[in-house]
Design a protein around this motif. Structure first.
Motif, PDB file in Angstrom:
ATOM      1  N   ALA A 120       0.831  -1.207   0.000  1.00 29.65           N
ATOM      2  CA  ALA A 120       0.000   0.000   0.000  1.00 29.65           C
ATOM      3  C   ALA A 120       0.868   1.259   0.000  1.00 29.65           C
ATOM      4  O   ALA A 120       0.598   2.214  -0.727  1.00 29.65           O
ATOM      5  N   PHE A 121       1.929   1.254   0.809  1.00 30.72           N
ATOM      6  CA  PHE A 121       2.810   2.407   0.846  1.00 30.72           C
ATOM      7  C   PHE A 121       3.617   2.558  -0.449  1.00 30.72           C
ATOM      8  O   PHE A 121       4.007   3.675  -0.803  1.00 30.72           O
ATOM      9  N   ALA A 122       3.874   1.467  -1.138  1.00 29.94           N
ATOM     10  CA  ALA A 122       4.677   1.525  -2.352  1.00 29.94           C
ATOM     11  C   ALA A 122       3.860   1.875  -3.588  1.00 29.94           C
ATOM     12  O   ALA A 122       4.368   2.558  -4.493  1.00 29.94           O
ATOM     13  N   PHE A 133       3.774   6.987   6.535  1.00 30.31           N
ATOM     14  CA  PHE A 133       4.960   6.135   6.431  1.00 30.31           C
ATOM     15  C   PHE A 133       6.084   6.667   7.318  1.00 30.31           C
ATOM     16  O   PHE A 133       6.808   5.889   7.953  1.00 30.31           O
ATOM     17  N   ALA A 134       6.231   7.989   7.385  1.00 28.75           N
ATOM     18  CA  ALA A 134       7.244   8.576   8.257  1.00 28.75           C
ATOM     19  C   ALA A 134       6.954   8.264   9.725  1.00 28.75           C
ATOM     20  O   ALA A 134       7.869   8.025  10.521  1.00 28.75           O
ATOM     21  N   VAL A 135       5.667   8.257  10.080  1.00 28.21           N
ATOM     22  CA  VAL A 135       5.295   7.916  11.456  1.00 28.21           C
ATOM     23  C   VAL A 135       5.662   6.464  11.756  1.00 28.21           C
ATOM     24  O   VAL A 135       6.176   6.139  12.841  1.00 28.21           O
ATOM     25  N   PHE A 181      11.443  -2.715   4.850  1.00 25.28           N
ATOM     26  CA  PHE A 181      12.193  -3.701   4.072  1.00 25.28           C
ATOM     27  C   PHE A 181      11.419  -4.134   2.827  1.00 25.28           C
ATOM     28  O   PHE A 181      11.956  -4.156   1.713  1.00 25.28           O
ATOM     29  N   LEU A 182      10.137  -4.470   2.991  1.00 26.38           N
ATOM     30  CA  LEU A 182       9.347  -4.933   1.855  1.00 26.38           C
ATOM     31  C   LEU A 182       8.969  -3.782   0.921  1.00 26.38           C
ATOM     32  O   LEU A 182       8.893  -3.975  -0.297  1.00 26.38           O
TER      33      LEU A 182
END
Length: 303
Positions: A120-122, A133-135, A181-182
């Motif tokens: 989801a973040f990628a 994501f920074a949190v 990592f992922l």
């Protein structure tokens, strides 16, 4: 013009002082690392009364399997005391089962939830994605000991003390390291692959399940091994919330066994035999997947 076999030989590396010093430093580091493990094996195969007899050779003079027999429950309390033990028993198979269930559940939960969050973040675009994501990454800077007390209060209020849900609650979901990592790996997958699948009618979940996950076996297996080793060696949290024998993990049981003879010296031979058996599953895991772990730990994308 043909090239002679001599000219095709690789030039030999010169053995300089720096190279020799590096090998010596590596040998010393390897010796320091392996010595406690070797001494653990030596103590496990030594009778309790022969441990402090002045013989400090790495190979016991009279090796015996009685300590392993006591740990595995094949010896009576009388035989244990005769062998120099305290008579305390370790329900090794029960605690081993609990540790296996604990480790497998954490590996499945962390790898599964972290993979979906990292994807989801990628790939997904939504408001506040980078901030969120920074949190998550900021969680890497929080020492785990700071979260023990709040987690313990929450588990206690939920009535999960001495239960598997209480043991698994802090670890079952994602971790900042696993997501980072992922995510780095998913960012390296060419978006054209997903675009082609989308044109063919595949949705986001289908793309993730049928395309992304099969392409990510290397980082997923690496994360699974790292998580399994961490879960297998976890001690503080299981010792706080898993004191009941029905959910007691093997690590905690070894600590209880070491304190079972407060009026005399600990049963070092039995404790080292149990520790040797406890380390075997992780050792086998690293032997099977060690090369993949080393090759994949710095892998962040597809070239």
């Amino acid at each position: 013009m043909a090239t002679s076999p001599i000219s095709r030989r690789r030039p030999r590396r010169r053995t300089g002082p720096g190279r020799i010093l590096a090998w010596v430093a590596l040998a010393v580091l390897l010796l320091v690392t392996l010595y406690p493990f070797v001494w653990m094996l030596r103590t496990a195969f030594t009778g309790n009364r022969e441990i402090f007899n002045g013989d400090y050779s790495l190979i016991p003079a009279d090796p015996t399997l009685v300590n392993f027999s006591r740990v595995l429950g094949h010896a009576t309390p009388e035989e244990s005391i005769a062998a120099g033990g305290s008579g305390a028993e370790v329900d090794f198979w029960l605690y081993l089962r609990n540790s296996v269930v604990f480790t497998v559940m954490i590996v499945i939960g962390q790898v599964g939830f972290s993979a979906t969050a990292a994807y989801a973040f990628a790939r997904l675009r939504f408001r506040g994605r980078d901030t969120l994501f920074a949190v998550f990454l900021a969680g890497l800077m929080v020492p785990p000991i700071f979260t023990v007390l709040p987690n313990f209060a929450l588990v206690r209020d939920l009535g999960w003390l001495d239960t598997f849900p209480g043991l698994l609650a802090p670890y079952l979901l994602m971790t900042p390291f696993a997501i980072f990592f992922l995510r780095q790996f998913f960012l390296g997958i060419p978006p054209e692959i997903e675009a082609a699948a989308t044109i063919d009618g595949a949705g986001k979940f289908t793309v993730f399940w049928r395309i992304i996950l099969p392409m990510s076996t290397a980082p997923l297996s690496t994360l699974a091994v790292i998580t399994a080793v961490f879960a297998w060696n976890e001690y503080l949290w299981p010792q706080l919330v898993g004191k009941d024998e029905g959910v007691r993990l093997l690590n905690v049981a070894l600590g209880v066994f070491a304190q079972s003879s407060p009026t005399s010296s600990p049963d070092w031979a039995g404790l080292m035999a149990a520790a040797t058996l406890q380390v075997i599953p992780v050792l086998l895991l690293l032997i099977v997947f060690g090369r993949r772990l080393v090759n994949s730990i710095g892998f962040t994308g597809i070239k």
